[in-house]
Design a protein around this motif. Structure first.
Motif, PDB file in Angstrom:
ATOM      1  N   UNK A 282     -33.734  57.399  39.430  1.00 49.18           N
ATOM      2  CA  UNK A 282     -32.661  57.345  40.206  1.00 49.18           C
ATOM      3  C   UNK A 282     -31.357  57.637  39.399  1.00 49.18           C
ATOM      4  N   UNK A 283     -30.318  58.067  39.619  1.00 49.12           N
ATOM      5  CA  UNK A 283     -29.160  58.189  38.883  1.00 49.12           C
ATOM      6  C   UNK A 283     -28.549  56.993  38.624  1.00 49.12           C
ATOM      7  N   UNK A 284     -28.755  55.638  39.261  1.00 49.72           N
ATOM      8  CA  UNK A 284     -28.195  54.542  38.755  1.00 49.72           C
ATOM      9  C   UNK A 284     -29.047  53.742  37.817  1.00 49.72           C
ATOM     10  N   UNK A 285     -30.001  54.365  37.265  1.00 43.87           N
ATOM     11  CA  UNK A 285     -30.724  53.954  36.199  1.00 43.87           C
ATOM     12  C   UNK A 285     -29.915  53.432  34.958  1.00 43.87           C
ATOM     13  N   UNK A 286     -28.908  54.405  34.555  1.00 48.39           N
ATOM     14  CA  UNK A 286     -28.034  54.109  33.394  1.00 48.39           C
ATOM     15  C   UNK A 286     -26.752  53.092  33.754  1.00 48.39           C
ATOM     16  N   UNK A 287     -26.649  52.901  34.912  1.00 48.43           N
ATOM     17  CA  UNK A 287     -25.553  52.245  35.435  1.00 48.43           C
ATOM     18  C   UNK A 287     -25.696  50.676  35.638  1.00 48.43           C
ATOM     19  N   UNK A 288     -26.989  50.197  35.687  1.00 48.56           N
ATOM     20  CA  UNK A 288     -27.123  48.784  35.994  1.00 48.56           C
ATOM     21  C   UNK A 288     -26.776  48.553  37.246  1.00 48.56           C
ATOM     22  N   UNK A 289     -26.854  49.188  38.102  1.00 52.31           N
ATOM     23  CA  UNK A 289     -26.507  49.157  39.597  1.00 52.31           C
ATOM     24  C   UNK A 289     -27.613  49.384  40.632  1.00 52.31           C
ATOM     25  N   UNK A 290     -28.823  48.448  40.633  1.00 54.72           N
ATOM     26  CA  UNK A 290     -29.928  49.034  41.283  1.00 54.72           C
ATOM     27  C   UNK A 290     -29.798  48.996  42.819  1.00 54.72           C
ATOM     28  N   UNK A 291     -30.627  49.698  43.429  1.00 52.19           N
ATOM     29  CA  UNK A 291     -30.719  49.913  44.741  1.00 52.19           C
ATOM     30  C   UNK A 291     -31.671  48.772  45.381  1.00 52.19           C
ATOM     31  N   UNK A 292     -31.394  48.393  46.562  1.00 49.13           N
ATOM     32  CA  UNK A 292     -32.591  47.304  47.196  1.00 49.13           C
ATOM     33  C   UNK A 292     -33.522  48.305  47.808  1.00 49.13           C
ATOM     34  N   UNK A 293     -34.749  48.385  47.135  1.00 49.12           N
ATOM     35  CA  UNK A 293     -35.903  49.179  47.675  1.00 49.12           C
ATOM     36  C   UNK A 293     -36.911  48.141  48.211  1.00 49.12           C
ATOM     37  N   UNK A 294     -37.236  48.486  49.446  1.00 47.44           N
ATOM     38  CA  UNK A 294     -37.792  47.447  50.447  1.00 47.44           C
ATOM     39  C   UNK A 294     -38.918  48.350  51.125  1.00 47.44           C
ATOM     40  N   UNK A 295     -40.160  47.591  51.065  1.00 49.07           N
ATOM     41  CA  UNK A 295     -41.151  48.113  52.124  1.00 49.07           C
ATOM     42  C   UNK A 295     -41.077  47.884  53.296  1.00 49.07           C
ATOM     43  N   UNK A 296     -41.253  48.834  54.321  1.00 45.00           N
ATOM     44  CA  UNK A 296     -41.117  48.766  55.848  1.00 45.00           C
ATOM     45  C   UNK A 296     -42.106  47.690  56.253  1.00 45.00           C
ATOM     46  N   UNK A 297     -42.016  47.024  57.356  1.00 43.68           N
ATOM     47  CA  UNK A 297     -42.546  45.959  57.702  1.00 43.68           C
ATOM     48  C   UNK A 297     -43.351  46.187  59.096  1.00 43.68           C
TER      49      UNK A 297
END
Length: 317
Positions: A282-297
Motif C-alpha cells: 500500500x502507498x502508506x507503507x513509507x509514510x508510517x500511517x497504517x490503515x486499519x485492516x480488519x476481518x469481516x465478522x
C-alpha cells in the motif's frame, strides 16, 4: 431530497417495503444461493442454502421464485417483499443484470421485474458487496466506522465503500475490483479479452489449484506440504489478494478496510500474512500511517443485517 445512494431503497419503501415488512432475502453467490428472512426488522434464525447448479435447468428466474416461495412456506409467514443480491453488474435501473460471470443465465434479465411478476410482491436488487459491508457497518466488524471499504473474496471478488453509511456507486456499479484487467506481461496488452483479477485469485481459481494437486479445497490453507509448487501457487494467490486490498486503499483511502468472503473464512487462511503484505504494497507503507485492516465478522448473513439497515435508513430520511 433523497440522496442518490438511497434511491433504490426509497423506491422500495414507496412500493410498500419497510422496516416492519416480512421479507425473504436471497444472496446469490457464484457457487451457492443463500436464503434468509426478516420479520419486523429482525433476521429470523432459519436460513437455507443450495447450489446454483440446482436451478440452472429450465428458467432460472422461475426456479428461483419457486425456491423463495418454498422458503416462505416452510417458515410460515406472509411475504411482503424480496431483497436479492447479485454478484455482478446491475444496471442503473436496479433491475437489469448486465454482467454476472458466475451465473450467466441471469445476464440481460430484468431480474427484479420478473421476480415481481412471479411472486406478486416488490423485489429490490442490490450488489452483494454493498449489503455485506452495510451489515458489517450496522452490527459487525465495522460498527461506528464512518469511512470504511470492504473487499469480499469468494467465487468472485467484489468491493464496496461506505461513507457515513452511504454506498459509493460512481456511475452505477463502482468498485467491481474483481474485473480489473491483469497482464502477466506487457506484451499481452493487445489481447482482446484480458485476464482479470478474479481469473487469478478468486475461489474459482482456488478450486483449480485444489484439483491440480489432488487436495480438498477446504484444506488448502491448512495443509502442511513439502511441495514447493503448491506453496508457490498459494503464495501468489495471497499476494494477489493483498494487491486487491492495496488497490482499494490507493484509490479510495479509507480509514478502515474489511476483508471477508468465503475464501477468507476458510480454515487456516493466513490473515495476518495478508495484512503484512498489504502494508508493504500500500502507498502508506513509507509514510508510517497504517490503515486499519480488519476481518469481516458476520459471513454471508451480513446481507440480512445490511438489508435491515438500508430499510431503516430510508424510513428515517
Amino acid at each position: 431530497m433523497m440522496s442518490d445512494e438511497l434511491l433504490n431503497w426509497e423506491r422500495a419503501r414507496e412500493t410498500g417495503i419497510d422496516h416492519n415488512s416480512s421479507l425473504v432475502v436471497v444472496d446469490i453467490g457464484g457457487t451457492r444461493i443463500k436464503l434468509g428472512g426478516i420479520l419486523n426488522g429482525t433476521p429470523i434464525d432459519t436460513t437455507e442454502q443450495f447450489y446454483v447448479e440446482g436451478i440452472r435447468h429450465g428458467d432460472i428466474v422461475e426456479n428461483l421464485a419457486n425456491c423463495i416461495e418454498d422458503f416462505r412456506s416452510k417458515n410460515s409467514f406472509n411475504l411482503d417483499g424480496v431483497i436479492v443480491t447479485v454478484p455482478g453488474f446491475i444496471d442503473r435501473d436496479f433491475d437489469r443484470v448486465l454482467k454476472c460471470d458466475n451465473v450467466r443465465e441471469l445476464e440481460d434479465r430484468l431480474l427484479a421485474s420478473e421476480l415481481t411478476r412471479n411472486l406478486n410482491v416488490p423485489v429490490v436488487l442490490e450488489r452483494d458487496s454493498v449489503l455485506l459491508l452495510k451489515g458489517e457497518y450496522s452490527v459487525g466488524a465495522a460498527q461506528h466506522q464512518e469511512d470504511v471499504a470492504g473487499i469480499f473474496i469468494g467465487t468472485g471478488i467484489g468491493a464496496s465503500y461506505l461513507q457515513s453509511g452511504h454506498p459509493f456507486r460512481g456511475g452505477g456499479w463502482a468498485l467491481e475490483i474483481g474485473h480489473i484487467p491483469v497482464w502477466s506481461n506487457l506484451q499481452n496488452l493487445q489481447s482482446s479479452r484480458n485476464q482479470t483479477l478474479e481469473d487469478y485469485c478468486s475461489g474459482a481459481e482456488l478450486r483449480q489449484i485444489a484439483k491440480k494437486y489432488g487436495v480438498s479445497i477446504d484444506s488448502l490453507f491448512s495443509l502442511t506440504t513439502d511441495n514447493s509448487d503448491f506453496s508457490t501457487d498459494l503464495d501468489l494467490t495471497l499476494r494477489l489478494h493483498a494487491f486487491a486490498v492495496s488497490t482499494i486503499i490507493s484509490v479510495i483511502s479509507p480509514r478502515v478496510i474489511l476483508v471477508g468472503g468465503g475464501v477468507v473464512s476458510m480454515g487456516g487462511y493466513p490473515f495476518d500474512r495478508l495484512r503484512e503484505l498489504v502494508m508493504v504494497q500500500a502507498p502508506l507503507a513509507d509514510w508510517n500511517t497504517p490503515v486499519d485492516i480488519r476481518q469481516a465478522a458476520l459471513g454471508w448473513e451480513s446481507v440480512l443485517h445490511g438489508a435491515t439497515a438500508f430499510l431503516e435508513d430510508s424510513r428515517c430520511d
